[in-house]
Structures are given as structure tokens and as C-alpha cells.
Design a protein around this motif. Structure first.
Motif, PDB file in Angstrom:
ATOM      1  N   PRO A 143      -1.564 -25.762  32.151  1.00  0.00           N
ATOM      2  CA  PRO A 143      -1.508 -24.485  31.422  1.00  0.00           C
ATOM      3  C   PRO A 143      -2.361 -23.377  32.026  1.00  0.00           C
ATOM      4  O   PRO A 143      -2.256 -22.232  31.604  1.00  0.00           O
ATOM      5  N   ARG A 144      -3.206 -23.688  33.000  1.00  0.00           N
ATOM      6  CA  ARG A 144      -4.031 -22.635  33.594  1.00  0.00           C
ATOM      7  C   ARG A 144      -3.396 -22.055  34.846  1.00  0.00           C
ATOM      8  O   ARG A 144      -3.920 -21.109  35.430  1.00  0.00           O
TER       9      ARG A 144
ATOM     10  N   ARG B 181       6.988 -24.935  27.635  1.00  0.00           N
ATOM     11  CA  ARG B 181       5.876 -24.055  27.247  1.00  0.00           C
ATOM     12  C   ARG B 181       4.694 -24.187  28.201  1.00  0.00           C
ATOM     13  O   ARG B 181       3.950 -23.226  28.409  1.00  0.00           O
ATOM     14  N   LEU B 182       4.512 -25.358  28.760  1.00  0.00           N
ATOM     15  CA  LEU B 182       3.427 -25.554  29.722  1.00  0.00           C
ATOM     16  C   LEU B 182       3.568 -24.578  30.889  1.00  0.00           C
ATOM     17  O   LEU B 182       2.602 -24.164  31.510  1.00  0.00           O
ATOM     18  N   ARG B 183       4.791 -24.217  31.156  1.00  0.00           N
ATOM     19  CA  ARG B 183       5.039 -23.305  32.275  1.00  0.00           C
ATOM     20  C   ARG B 183       5.321 -21.867  31.845  1.00  0.00           C
ATOM     21  O   ARG B 183       4.844 -20.931  32.475  1.00  0.00           O
TER      22      ARG B 183
ATOM     23  N   ARG C 227       5.280 -20.489  28.436  1.00  0.00           N
ATOM     24  CA  ARG C 227       4.696 -19.955  27.201  1.00  0.00           C
ATOM     25  C   ARG C 227       3.407 -20.729  26.956  1.00  0.00           C
ATOM     26  O   ARG C 227       3.251 -21.415  25.949  1.00  0.00           O
ATOM     27  N   GLN C 228       2.493 -20.560  27.906  1.00  0.00           N
ATOM     28  CA  GLN C 228       1.308 -21.421  27.964  1.00  0.00           C
ATOM     29  C   GLN C 228       0.437 -21.280  26.718  1.00  0.00           C
ATOM     30  O   GLN C 228       0.226 -20.188  26.222  1.00  0.00           O
ATOM     31  N   ARG C 229      -0.040 -22.401  26.237  1.00  0.00           N
ATOM     32  CA  ARG C 229      -0.946 -22.506  25.086  1.00  0.00           C
ATOM     33  C   ARG C 229      -0.258 -22.193  23.763  1.00  0.00           C
ATOM     34  O   ARG C 229      -0.917 -22.004  22.752  1.00  0.00           O
TER      35      ARG C 229
END
Ligand SMILES: [Zn+2]
Length: 229
Positions: free
Chosen positions: A141-142, A193-195, A197-199
Motif C-alpha cells: 500500500p505504500r 484496493r492495494l493498488r 485505492r490504497q488504505r
């Protein structure tokens, strides 16, 4: 005369496959040196074509013509032997740290050269977590995908006024069209979402639907717009 590859962990690409994808990873280890040792250890049976240290040092571990062992089980856009059809890049990162500026700059230069060298489209630059949803979470996620997309080295959604109905079947269909392999909704939604729409957490919503629909319509592999095989 060429030097011997740094890592012995590779073989021939199978079935005449050539690189059509690029898979980004983080090493998930305490130091770049430890990661390098593991990626070059015959007993570990893992490798990648490239390793990029936090300070931006880029090392070739396996020749790009060869099949490195970085992807494992999974798939993308119909590719099921991802190792045979991809180039793998490992970013030294313990898994929870930001990616330093020199490392990102080095990655951008390397990616630009790889895409040009092999004629690979930006939508074919993916996360390990994209091709192995639920099994892998890197580069995590970073990682700044928007930064790569701004330079044409990856893609990000820009849904505008798209407002499809919010349904699990709709999301799964669009995810498959974009390239994701088959997986349960909650697993795919987490990988997506990890890619993209992170967090973000919570149930499937209108934003997820708009984002995945835009990705599928503009970059989906179904139309054969970028896949050569
Ligand atoms: Zn990985």
C-alpha cells in the motif's frame, strides 16, 4: 565475452514465450544485501531479473531473455505461466517502509528502458499482488502507482462520470476484463484496493465500480489491444 549471471536461479522461457508483462515486488527483507543473497542462493530457488536498492543502485541478477523465478502461482490477462511471460523487478523494502526517492527514480529509468526494449504496454506493468490475489501483497500500500502512471509506466483509473450499478458480478466481470485472475470477491477487492485505492476498507461501493469499469474499458486485455499472444 559476457559475465555469468549473478543468480543461478533461472531457466529458459517456456513455449517460445517472451516478456509481455512486468511484475513489481518488494523484497520483504531487512536489508538489500540479505535479499540479494537469497535471490542468488540456489537452495532458495527464487530470483528476479532486477534488484533495486534503496539508494537507487540497480543490479541485473538474471538476463532478461531468461525465465526468472519471481512470480509463482497466479495469472494475469490469460497468462498462467507468468514467469515465462514477464520480467520481475525486486525493490529492496522490508514491506512497511516508504520507497525512497532514489529508488523510485532508478525504477522509472529501468522501467522506461524495459517497456521500450520489449514493446510492453504500460497496462502490462503490474503488482505481484495483482497476479496472485490473496497470496501476495507486494509491492504493497505504500507503493506510488500514480507516480509511475503519470510517466506512462503504469496505468491508473480516471473514471469521470462512469456510474455502473454496484454488484459483485459486475465488479468480478470488469476485474477479469482488466486482467485479474479468478478469485472470490473479497480477495479480488482487497488486491484491487492495494493498488488502486490504497488504505480503503469496507464493502464494495460505487467508487470501486467506477474505477474497475474505467480500467476494464480502457485497458482490458479482452480486446486484444495489447496482448500479442
Ligand atoms: Zn513478490
Amino acid at each position: 565475452m559476457t559475465e555469468a549471471p549473478a543468480s543461478p536461479n533461472f531457466g529458459a522461457r517456456r513455449g517460445g514465450a517472451r516478456p509481455e508483462l512486468v511484475v513489481l515486488h518488494y523484497t520483504g527483507m531487512a536489508s538489500c544485501a540479505a535479499a540479494r543473497a537469497r535471490l542468488c542462493d540456489p537452495a532458495a530457488e527464487v530470483s528476479a531479473h532486477w534488484l533495486i536498492a534503496e539508494d537507487g543502485t540497480v543490479e541485473a541478477l538474471v538476463p532478461e531473455e531468461m525465465r526468472a523465478w519471481h512470480a509463482g502461482a497466479g495469472g494475469w490477462a490469460g497468462f498462467t505461466d507468468v514467469n515465462s511471460s514477464s520480467i520481475g523487478i525486486e525493490l529492496a523494502n522490508p514491506g512497511d517502509a516508504p520507497f525512497p526517492e532514489p529508488q523510485m527514480t532508478a525504477l522509472e529509468a529501468l522501467l522506461g528502458a524495459i517497456l521500450a526494449r520489449w514493446g510492453i504496454a504500460p497496462q502490462a506493468v503490474i503488482a505481484h499482488s495483482d497476479m496472485a490475489p490473496g497470496r501476495k501483497a507486494d509491492p504493497g500500500p505504500r507503493f506510488d502507482w500514480a507516480r509511475l502512471a503519470r510517466q506512462g509506466l503504469a496505468v491508473m483509473p480516471a473514471p469521470g462520470g462512469i456510474a455502473p450499478p454496484v454488484t459483485a458480478a459486475g465488479f468480478l466481470g470488469m476485474a477479469e476484463t482488466f486482467g485479474y485472475p479468478e478469485a472470490p470477491l473479497e480477495v479480488l477487492l482487497a488486491a484491487f484496493r492495494l493498488r488502486f485505492r490504497q488504505r480503503h476498507a469496507g464493502p464494495l461501493d460505487a467508487t470501486d465500480m467506477a474505477l474497475i469499469t474505467d480500467l476494464a474499458l480502457r485497458f482490458g486485455a479482452d480486446g486484444g489491444s495489447w496482448r500479442s499472444s
